[in-house]
Each structure stands twice: as C-alpha cells, then as structure tokens.
Scaffold this active site. Sequence first.
Site, short mmCIF file in Angstrom:
data_model
loop_
_atom_site.label_atom_id
_atom_site.label_comp_id
_atom_site.label_asym_id
_atom_site.label_seq_id
_atom_site.Cartn_x
_atom_site.Cartn_y
_atom_site.Cartn_z
N ASP A 138 -44.99 -79.63 13.90
CA ASP A 138 -43.61 -79.17 13.73
C ASP A 138 -42.82 -80.23 12.97
OD1 ASP A 138 -44.69 -77.33 15.51
OD2 ASP A 138 -42.91 -77.24 16.78
N LYS A 201 -38.89 -72.19 12.67
CA LYS A 201 -38.46 -72.51 14.03
C LYS A 201 -36.96 -72.79 14.02
CE LYS A 201 -39.25 -76.33 17.36
NZ LYS A 201 -40.10 -77.52 17.63
N LYS A 237 -40.49 -69.16 15.92
CA LYS A 237 -40.42 -69.96 17.14
C LYS A 237 -38.96 -70.25 17.48
CE LYS A 237 -41.84 -74.42 19.20
NZ LYS A 237 -42.69 -75.62 19.03
#
Length: 292
Positions: A138, A201, A237
């Site tokens: 990430d 995300k 996400k």
Amino acid sequence: MDRYQQAIANSSVTTDENVVKSEVSKILEKTSENNTPEVYKKILNSIDLTTLSSEDSELSVAKFTQRVNDFENEYAQYPNVAAICVYSNFAEVVDNNLDVEGVDVCVVAGGFPSSQTFQAVKVADVAMAVASGAQEVDIVLNIGMFNDGNYEDLSDEIIELKHTAKTARLKVILETGALRTPERIRAASILAMYSDADFIKTSTGKIYEGATLEAAYVMCMCIKEYFKATGRKVGFKAAGGVRTTEEAVAYYTLVKEILGEEWLNPSLFRIGASSLANNILSSLEGETVKFF
C-alpha cells in the site's frame, strides 16, 4: 492535453456533491438486507488486519500474527482475514510467523503516510518489502504533485513502484480527506488506475479524515467506468475509521450496488482496520469478543 488529462476530461462520473450525497443515501436504504451472518463472514474475509503503531516491534508483530494463526483453530467455522498489514520493515516477521494459508502479507511503504521522500527511497522500500515476503504493498499517492497538476511525474512514480512490486498487489491510497471534493477524488482515482494500480484505497487513517461513503461512491463509480473502458478490474479498499459492523456493511452495500457481487471477494474488496475484526466476530457470535 496529455493522456492523463484527457482520461479525466472524458470521465462522466458525477462531481456534484449534492448528487453524490443523494445517491449514497439511496444506496444506504438497502443496507438492512445485508445485515446477515453470511455478509459478516464475507466482510471478515475482506479485512486487512492492521497494526501501524510507533510501538510496533518484532515481538509485538509476531504475537499479532500468531493471533491470526490461532483464529483458524479457535473459530474454524469462520473465514480468516484477508491480510495482515504492517510497516514494511516487519514484512519478514509476518512472513516467518504466518502459518495459515489464504492470508497475505501486506505492508505500507513508499514514504507512508505522507509520500514525502526521495523516489529512490520509495523504490528501495517497496523492493525490500517484497523481497522480505510482502504480497501486497500500500503506497500513498503524491498529493503535492497532484496539487501542482504534475500528473505525468505522479503517474510515472506509481508505474515505477508497481514495476518494482512485480507480482505483489499495489494499492494506491488517495488520501481522500486531503483531496476533499468529488472532482479531485475522481481525478486521483483515474490517475491511479491508469498508472497500473491494482486497488485504489481511501485513506491512510493517519493524517487526514478517513474513509467516507461519499468518497467511496466516487471511487467505485470511477472503477466501474474504468472497467467498462479497459476490461481491467481494479479493487476498492476503505480504510481509516471503519470500526463498527454497521459501517462495514454500509461499504459492502455500496460496492455491491455499484460494482456488483463479483467485486465482493478479497481480490477486489478490502477494509483496512484494527478493531473491526473483533466487532464483526462479536456480531457473528452474538456477544462481545476481543480475540485480535
């Protein structure tokens, strides 16, 4: 216009805040039908169980990982979490201690949570994390470059980090709390996806406001539009402040209504959280459980 500006200009995803809020409200009316044990299990199986503390250590991360191992024995009737998410320097600790199958090693890397460091450092961080066992990485989209309209360098950086990550999933954190408006969230979503992101995300949960349903709506609509244009599925996400079962079900419902059932699996839907797993488990058990 360059190809990134052209992609943004071609988007028909709404950036009207009132329309976004109205559409989210309509979708939330359907959450009651998803308040079921089967949905709770799906959500549990989509959680990136996260520890990102200044007090993390090899010992604490090893113990954290062991709880995920223990879960398979103590709650065999439920699916395990999707991944364990830690700082990049703990990838090897998780990898060495994780005994169960189907749970990935996830790290935050690349100057998390600000994305403010040398690009060479970001590349090295991602490379070292993957070499240490990370299967998912990430990173944070460079908001400074985005604010300056420097889309080409921003996208080139993400592309290089995806190349460095190789087969590891790359999740690009948009930091929607900093972007604030639907227009900017839409632009950032498009840039990340056209730069080879495997997931987009919402937030780091560290600096700015965390996930919101309005930001998630815009992101999911962009994913839907991108899929129609390219045939490539990008995951979503939510992270930052998603703690309760009710909040998780709301995000689940949003993804279901916009992207469909095919997105509701760990390869395309995740929630990054620390306390949510216990709350979902409590909902399944019908009593307060503090396992993780």
